[in-house]
Design an enzyme around this catalytic site. Structure first.
Site, PDB file in Angstrom:
ATOM      1  N   HIS A 105       0.867  -1.264  -0.004  1.00 28.22           N
ATOM      2  CA  HIS A 105       0.077   0.070  -0.136  1.00 28.22           C
ATOM      3  C   HIS A 105       1.037   1.307  -0.103  1.00 28.22           C
ATOM      4  CE1 HIS A 105      -2.952  -2.653   2.350  1.00 28.22           C
ATOM      5  NE2 HIS A 105      -3.354  -2.481   1.066  1.00 28.22           N
ATOM      6  N   LYS A 112     -15.476  -8.879   4.985  1.00 29.57           N
ATOM      7  CA  LYS A 112     -14.280  -9.312   5.904  1.00 29.57           C
ATOM      8  C   LYS A 112     -14.525  -8.795   7.393  1.00 29.57           C
ATOM      9  CE  LYS A 112     -10.916  -8.744   2.377  1.00 29.57           C
ATOM     10  NZ  LYS A 112      -9.757  -7.321   1.951  1.00 29.57           N
ATOM     11  N   ARG A 159      -1.637  -6.187  -8.385  1.00 26.02           N
ATOM     12  CA  ARG A 159      -0.563  -6.960  -8.209  1.00 26.02           C
ATOM     13  C   ARG A 159      -0.629  -8.164  -9.397  1.00 26.02           C
ATOM     14  NH1 ARG A 159      -2.645  -7.777  -2.123  1.00 26.02           N
ATOM     15  NH2 ARG A 159      -4.451  -7.012  -3.441  1.00 26.02           N
ATOM     16  N   SER A 178      -2.634  -7.461   2.972  1.00 21.06           N
ATOM     17  CA  SER A 178      -3.325  -7.317   4.338  1.00 21.06           C
ATOM     18  C   SER A 178      -3.706  -8.880   4.900  1.00 21.06           C
ATOM     19  CB  SER A 178      -4.194  -6.490   4.602  1.00 21.06           C
ATOM     20  OG  SER A 178      -4.008  -5.154   4.243  1.00 21.06           O
TER      21      SER A 178
HETATM   22  P1  ADP Z   1      -9.696  -4.374  -0.112  1.00 20.45           P
HETATM   23  O1  ADP Z   1     -10.269  -3.565   0.935  1.00 20.45           O
HETATM   24  O2  ADP Z   1     -10.244  -3.977  -1.463  1.00 20.45           O
HETATM   25  O3  ADP Z   1      -9.222  -5.965   0.116  1.00 20.45           O
HETATM   26  P2  ADP Z   1      -6.858  -3.563   0.504  1.00 20.45           P
HETATM   27  O4  ADP Z   1      -6.862  -2.674   1.643  1.00 20.45           O
HETATM   28  O5  ADP Z   1      -6.489  -4.809   0.481  1.00 20.45           O
HETATM   29  O6  ADP Z   1      -8.306  -3.421  -0.377  1.00 20.45           O
HETATM   30  O7  ADP Z   1      -6.017  -2.924  -0.470  1.00 20.45           O
HETATM   31  C1  ADP Z   1      -6.190  -1.702  -1.036  1.00 20.45           C
HETATM   32  C2  ADP Z   1      -5.599  -1.429  -2.400  1.00 20.45           C
HETATM   33  O8  ADP Z   1      -4.276  -1.459  -2.259  1.00 20.45           O
HETATM   34  C3  ADP Z   1      -6.131  -2.094  -3.604  1.00 20.45           C
HETATM   35  O9  ADP Z   1      -6.237  -1.368  -4.842  1.00 20.45           O
HETATM   36  C4  ADP Z   1      -5.120  -3.439  -3.446  1.00 20.45           C
HETATM   37  O10 ADP Z   1      -4.921  -3.889  -5.053  1.00 20.45           O
HETATM   38  C5  ADP Z   1      -3.784  -2.367  -3.357  1.00 20.45           C
HETATM   39  N1  ADP Z   1      -2.845  -3.268  -2.882  1.00 20.45           N
HETATM   40  C6  ADP Z   1      -2.765  -4.074  -1.771  1.00 20.45           C
HETATM   41  N2  ADP Z   1      -1.450  -4.788  -1.631  1.00 20.45           N
HETATM   42  C7  ADP Z   1      -0.829  -4.446  -2.743  1.00 20.45           C
HETATM   43  C8  ADP Z   1       0.307  -4.552  -3.171  1.00 20.45           C
HETATM   44  N3  ADP Z   1       1.309  -5.472  -2.441  1.00 20.45           N
HETATM   45  N4  ADP Z   1       0.813  -4.100  -4.271  1.00 20.45           N
HETATM   46  C9  ADP Z   1       0.268  -2.947  -5.089  1.00 20.45           C
HETATM   47  N5  ADP Z   1      -0.941  -2.833  -4.515  1.00 20.45           N
HETATM   48  C10 ADP Z   1      -1.609  -3.239  -3.623  1.00 20.45           C
END
Ligand code: ADP
Length: 160
Positions: free
Chosen positions: A17, A41, A90, A128
């Site tokens: 992030h 979730k 990703r 996450s």
């Molecule tokens: P969600 O609540 O949709 O599951 P997250 O909090 O997991 O979202 O992630 C928010 C954003 O960050 C999303 O666009 C996700 O694709 C991006 N993201 C998460 N991890 C990575 C990473 N390792 N590299 C690039 N983008 C990421």
């Protein structure tokens, strides 16, 4: 003045992030980080703690605002004059999901756009949910998250 928003649940924020935030602040005049509760979730951390950890982690970046959001992302954007959603990609799996989301928002609100930044390959496996799994089994997740997260969770653990 172009405002953008990175929406997510950030439970907790990872270095994947952070990479997206660091790159997005260089492109837009103001970047919002919108913390949502993902209704699919059950969170590890309550929204207030996720927000606090994000605020500490992005303290060195200028023109960033961490905000709590509930309701629809598009409604929040329209109310705050934000035109662009920034999402990190990703993999092809991320893309397939994101394509549907971006197209729905575009069809409902033609004035809003979604932009994608390809994540750094070294962070491709960071998420996450992986961090949450490692935490549950008391493993070492320190290389996956900002140091503020490690310090906060260690302290929280010691208090418990
Ligand atoms: P969600 O609540 O949709 O599951 P997250 O909090 O997991 O979202 O992630 C928010 C954003 O960050 C999303 O666009 C996700 O694709 C991006 N993201 C998460 N991890 C990575 C990473 N390792 N590299 C690039 N983008 C990421």
């Amino acid at each position: 003045m172009i405002r953008a928003i990175c929406p997510g649940s950030f439970d907790p924020v990872t270095l994947g992030h952070m990479d997206i935030f660091q790159r997005a602040v260089k492109i837009f005049d103001e970047l919002y980080i919108g913390v949502f509760n993902n209704i699919r979730k059950t969170p590890l951390l309550p929204a207030e703690e996720r927000i606090e950890l994000l605020r500490q982690s992005v303290a060195g970046l200028s023109n960033v605002k961490v905000v709590a959001c509930d309701g629809l992302l598009a409604d929040y954007m329209l109310a705050n004059d934000i035109r662009v959603i920034v999402r990190g990609l990703r993999s092809v799996t991320d893309y397939e999901y994101e394509q549907g989301q971006a197209q729905i928002i575009k069809s409902l609100h033609p004035e809003l756009d979604t932009m994608f930044l390809l994540g750094k390959p070294e962070y491709n496996s960071y998420s996450s949910s992986v961090v949450r799994e490692i935490i549950r089994f008391h493993g070492d997740y320190s290389r996956l998250v900002p140091h503020e997260v490690v310090e906060y969770l260690n302290e929280k653990n010691n208090r418990a």
